[in-house]
Write a protein that holds these residues in place. Structure first.
Motif, PDB file in Angstrom:
ATOM      1  N   MET A 290       0.842  -1.198   0.000  1.00 53.03           N
ATOM      2  CA  MET A 290       0.000   0.000   0.000  1.00 53.03           C
ATOM      3  C   MET A 290       0.874   1.243   0.000  1.00 53.03           C
ATOM      4  SD  MET A 290      -2.939   1.139   2.773  1.00 53.03           S
ATOM      5  CE  MET A 290      -1.756   1.017   4.141  1.00 53.03           C
ATOM      6  N   LYS A 291       0.654   2.099  -0.991  1.00 51.81           N
ATOM      7  CA  LYS A 291       1.426   3.331  -1.069  1.00 51.81           C
ATOM      8  C   LYS A 291       0.975   4.276   0.038  1.00 51.81           C
ATOM      9  CE  LYS A 291       2.402   7.322  -4.026  1.00 51.81           C
ATOM     10  NZ  LYS A 291       1.953   8.312  -3.023  1.00 51.81           N
ATOM     11  N   LYS A 292       1.950   4.780   0.784  1.00 52.63           N
ATOM     12  CA  LYS A 292       1.619   5.716   1.855  1.00 52.63           C
ATOM     13  C   LYS A 292       1.592   7.148   1.328  1.00 52.63           C
ATOM     14  CE  LYS A 292       2.926   3.163   5.965  1.00 52.63           C
ATOM     15  NZ  LYS A 292       3.498   3.276   7.330  1.00 52.63           N
ATOM     16  N   ILE A 293       0.630   7.910   1.821  1.00 58.84           N
ATOM     17  CA  ILE A 293       0.504   9.313   1.444  1.00 58.84           C
ATOM     18  C   ILE A 293       1.442  10.126   2.328  1.00 58.84           C
ATOM     19  CG2 ILE A 293      -1.065  11.285   1.372  1.00 58.84           C
ATOM     20  CD1 ILE A 293      -3.319   9.229   0.882  1.00 58.84           C
ATOM     21  N   LYS A 294       2.333  10.849   1.702  1.00 52.33           N
ATOM     22  CA  LYS A 294       3.311  11.653   2.436  1.00 52.33           C
ATOM     23  C   LYS A 294       2.699  13.006   2.760  1.00 52.33           C
ATOM     24  CE  LYS A 294       7.537   9.509   0.621  1.00 52.33           C
ATOM     25  NZ  LYS A 294       6.893   8.318   0.036  1.00 52.33           N
ATOM     26  N   VAL A 295       2.685  13.328   4.053  1.00 48.17           N
ATOM     27  CA  VAL A 295       1.975  14.516   4.551  1.00 48.17           C
ATOM     28  C   VAL A 295       2.947  15.496   5.192  1.00 48.17           C
ATOM     29  CG1 VAL A 295       0.318  15.311   6.280  1.00 48.17           C
ATOM     30  CG2 VAL A 295      -0.219  13.337   4.868  1.00 48.17           C
ATOM     31  N   GLY A 296       2.685  16.790   4.977  1.00 46.18           N
ATOM     32  CA  GLY A 296       3.457  17.841   5.627  1.00 46.18           C
ATOM     33  C   GLY A 296       2.573  18.717   6.485  1.00 46.18           C
ATOM     34  N   ILE A 297       3.163  19.343   7.483  1.00 48.53           N
ATOM     35  CA  ILE A 297       2.466  20.273   8.375  1.00 48.53           C
ATOM     36  C   ILE A 297       3.103  21.648   8.227  1.00 48.53           C
ATOM     37  CG2 ILE A 297       1.896  20.855  10.762  1.00 48.53           C
ATOM     38  CD1 ILE A 297       0.462  18.371   9.901  1.00 48.53           C
ATOM     39  N   ILE A 298       2.291  22.650   7.917  1.00 45.43           N
ATOM     40  CA  ILE A 298       2.767  24.032   7.875  1.00 45.43           C
ATOM     41  C   ILE A 298       2.220  24.749   9.097  1.00 45.43           C
ATOM     42  CG2 ILE A 298       2.807  26.197   6.582  1.00 45.43           C
ATOM     43  CD1 ILE A 298       2.350  24.590   4.036  1.00 45.43           C
ATOM     44  N   GLY A 299       3.113  25.034  10.042  1.00 45.76           N
ATOM     45  CA  GLY A 299       2.705  25.642  11.310  1.00 45.76           C
ATOM     46  C   GLY A 299       2.631  24.607  12.401  1.00 45.76           C
ATOM     47  N   ALA A 300       3.613  24.586  13.296  1.00 43.37           N
ATOM     48  CA  ALA A 300       3.701  23.548  14.328  1.00 43.37           C
ATOM     49  C   ALA A 300       3.224  24.045  15.686  1.00 43.37           C
ATOM     50  CB  ALA A 300       5.139  23.039  14.434  1.00 43.37           C
ATOM     51  N   GLY A 301       2.264  24.965  15.690  1.00 43.51           N
ATOM     52  CA  GLY A 301       1.707  25.462  16.939  1.00 43.51           C
ATOM     53  C   GLY A 301       0.704  24.499  17.544  1.00 43.51           C
ATOM     54  N   SER A 302      -0.158  25.023  18.408  1.00 44.87           N
ATOM     55  CA  SER A 302      -1.029  24.183  19.228  1.00 44.87           C
ATOM     56  C   SER A 302      -1.949  23.279  18.415  1.00 44.87           C
ATOM     57  CB  SER A 302      -1.871  25.069  20.152  1.00 44.87           C
ATOM     58  OG  SER A 302      -1.047  25.875  20.965  1.00 44.87           O
ATOM     59  N   ILE A 303      -2.621  23.834  17.407  1.00 42.58           N
ATOM     60  CA  ILE A 303      -3.631  23.056  16.681  1.00 42.58           C
ATOM     61  C   ILE A 303      -3.006  21.961  15.837  1.00 42.58           C
ATOM     62  CG2 ILE A 303      -3.724  24.424  14.554  1.00 42.58           C
ATOM     63  CD1 ILE A 303      -6.729  23.013  16.551  1.00 42.58           C
ATOM     64  N   SER A 304      -1.734  22.104  15.488  1.00 39.32           N
ATOM     65  CA  SER A 304      -1.083  21.106  14.637  1.00 39.32           C
ATOM     66  C   SER A 304      -1.025  19.741  15.313  1.00 39.32           C
ATOM     67  CB  SER A 304       0.331  21.556  14.264  1.00 39.32           C
ATOM     68  OG  SER A 304       1.192  21.559  15.395  1.00 39.32           O
ATOM     69  N   GLU A 305      -0.962  19.742  16.631  1.00 42.39           N
ATOM     70  CA  GLU A 305      -0.880  18.471  17.361  1.00 42.39           C
ATOM     71  C   GLU A 305      -2.105  17.598  17.068  1.00 42.39           C
ATOM     72  OE1 GLU A 305       1.167  15.918  20.250  1.00 42.39           O
ATOM     73  OE2 GLU A 305       1.753  17.628  19.020  1.00 42.39           O
ATOM     74  N   SER A 306      -3.272  18.215  16.981  1.00 42.20           N
ATOM     75  CA  SER A 306      -4.489  17.455  16.684  1.00 42.20           C
ATOM     76  C   SER A 306      -4.436  16.867  15.285  1.00 42.20           C
ATOM     77  CB  SER A 306      -5.719  18.359  16.830  1.00 42.20           C
ATOM     78  OG  SER A 306      -5.870  18.796  18.163  1.00 42.20           O
ATOM     79  N   HIS A 307      -3.913  17.636  14.327  1.00 46.44           N
ATOM     80  CA  HIS A 307      -3.767  17.121  12.965  1.00 46.44           C
ATOM     81  C   HIS A 307      -2.771  15.965  12.939  1.00 46.44           C
ATOM     82  CE1 HIS A 307      -5.698  20.373  10.373  1.00 46.44           C
ATOM     83  NE2 HIS A 307      -5.874  20.795  11.619  1.00 46.44           N
ATOM     84  N   ILE A 308      -1.646  16.162  13.587  1.00 48.93           N
ATOM     85  CA  ILE A 308      -0.587  15.141  13.569  1.00 48.93           C
ATOM     86  C   ILE A 308      -1.087  13.821  14.152  1.00 48.93           C
ATOM     87  CG2 ILE A 308       1.666  14.512  14.526  1.00 48.93           C
ATOM     88  CD1 ILE A 308       2.345  17.563  14.342  1.00 48.93           C
ATOM     89  N   LEU A 309      -1.777  13.888  15.280  1.00 45.42           N
ATOM     90  CA  LEU A 309      -2.286  12.661  15.905  1.00 45.42           C
ATOM     91  C   LEU A 309      -3.315  11.983  15.010  1.00 45.42           C
ATOM     92  CD1 LEU A 309      -2.604  13.809  19.633  1.00 45.42           C
ATOM     93  CD2 LEU A 309      -0.820  12.403  18.596  1.00 45.42           C
TER      94      LEU A 309
END
Length: 350
Positions: free
Chosen positions: A1-20
């Motif tokens: 299965m090909k994995k989708i490579k993801v980036g985060i722009i802005g590593a502040g508070s709300i990014s943690e919810s996206h990352i998890l």
């Protein structure tokens, strides 16, 4: 299965919810993180295992094998970062509000269409179990014609500080930060009618209340005491289908406790999310209250996980996005109109 490579722009508070949310998916690889604060970006990468670290999102977007990004910056960067990502051929999940104003939102929507890439807006309340259950009842005729709604998102002492109080970076106060959630949720539940007129008022009477000694529940990643936004906003919004929404939202208000209610009123029943779902109707000539049996723990828990899972599903399978750019544009039109009505003291026709 090909994995989708993801980036985060802005590593502040709300990014943690996206990352998890991304980490919970087997078909996603945390590939790159970017923040103007190099130390914060590096710390985030070490904690979550990102392969690449950047302080300039334009450099990050040069990664050819990067598939999608979450834009988790302060509001003034939503448009430029999103447009840059779309032009670089990346799918984008942009945090709410979509932009600082309607003009930026329209540019973002155009960039998405031109690139042929997904632009999803982070209206996370759409992914609550309560919203899903209520929408199911509405679509099956439980409420009849919904003609009036009330939405509150009130904090007694709840400005996060930092950029949230800086109009140049936020675009406004609780209306654009909190009100956007409940306005969008009501529109979503009513099948997204377009607004035709708006009357609004804003106040800055209490400010950020930095004199209060108790700790805040909401704190920005970067500290700062500047506060040139409203602390309270109220509005009445008329929709093309004749329905009316009344909204109240605050960072600072002299109330006993924070409040967050969604109320819908229809010809067959009324409904309230506060936080659990209840219906108010009549049966056999008696007034009745109805509480559907559903998993109330999922009303708020897991919101971001379900939102992120939907985004990745859209990216990987082409599934239709339920939180598209066009809805973000409509919300920005409403937000702009509230601020304009507050400035002029007049109703704004859309």
């Amino acid at each position: 299965m090909k994995k989708i490579k993801v980036g985060i722009i802005g590593a502040g508070s709300i990014s943690e919810s996206h990352i998890l949310g991304y980490k919970a998916l087997d078909n996603v690889e945390l590939y790159a993180v970017c923040d103007i604060n190099e130390q914060r970006a590096a710390k985030c990468a070490e904690k979550h295992g990102f392969k690449h670290v950047f302080t300039d999102y334009n450099e990050m977007l040069k990664l050819n094998d990067l598939d999608a990004v979450s834009v988790c910056t302060w509001n003034s960067v939503h448009a430029p970062a999103t447009i840059a990502a779309l032009k670089a051929g990346k799918h984008v999940l942009c945090e709410k509000p979509m932009a600082m104003n309607t003009a930026e939102a329209l540019e973002m929507e155009k960039a998405s269409k031109d690139a042929g890439k997904i632009l999803m807006i982070g209206f996370v309340r759409r992914f609550g179990n309560d919203a899903e259950v209520l929408k199911d009842f509405i679509n099956n005729g439980m409420m009849g014609d919904i003609y009036y709604a009330k939405a509150t998102y009130l904090r007694r002492f709840g400005c996060p500080g930092g950029w949230f109080g800086d109009r140049k970076r936020s675009g406004g106060g609780p209306l654009i930060d909190l009100g956007v959630h409940v306005i969008d949720l009501v529109r979503f539940l009513m099948n997204n009618p377009k607004a035709v007129s708006v009357t609004g008022a804003t106040f800055n009477k209490l400010g950020a209340r930095n004199n209060i000694k108790q700790e805040k529940n909401y704190v920005a990643a970067d500290a700062g005491d500047n506060f040139d936004v409203e602390d309270l906003a109220v509005a009445m919004i008329r929709f093309e289908n004749g329905a009316v929404l009344h909204v109240e939202t605050s960072f600072s208000l002299n109330i006993k406790k924070d409040a967050g209610d969604i109320e819908l009123f229809g010809t067959k029943s009324g409904a309230k999310l506060s936080p659990n779902l209840e219906f108010y109707s009549e049966m056999n000539n008696y007034l009745v209250d109805i509480t559907p049996a559903h998993d109330t723990a999922l009303n708020f828990n897991g919101l971001f996980e379900r939102e992120i899972a939907h985004f990745i599903d859209c990216v990987s399978t082409g599934k239709k996005c339920i939180s598209p750019a066009e809805d973000g544009v409509e919300i920005m039109k409403i937000i702009d109109a509230v601020y304009e009505s507050a400035r002029t003291g007049r109703e704004v026709i859309l």
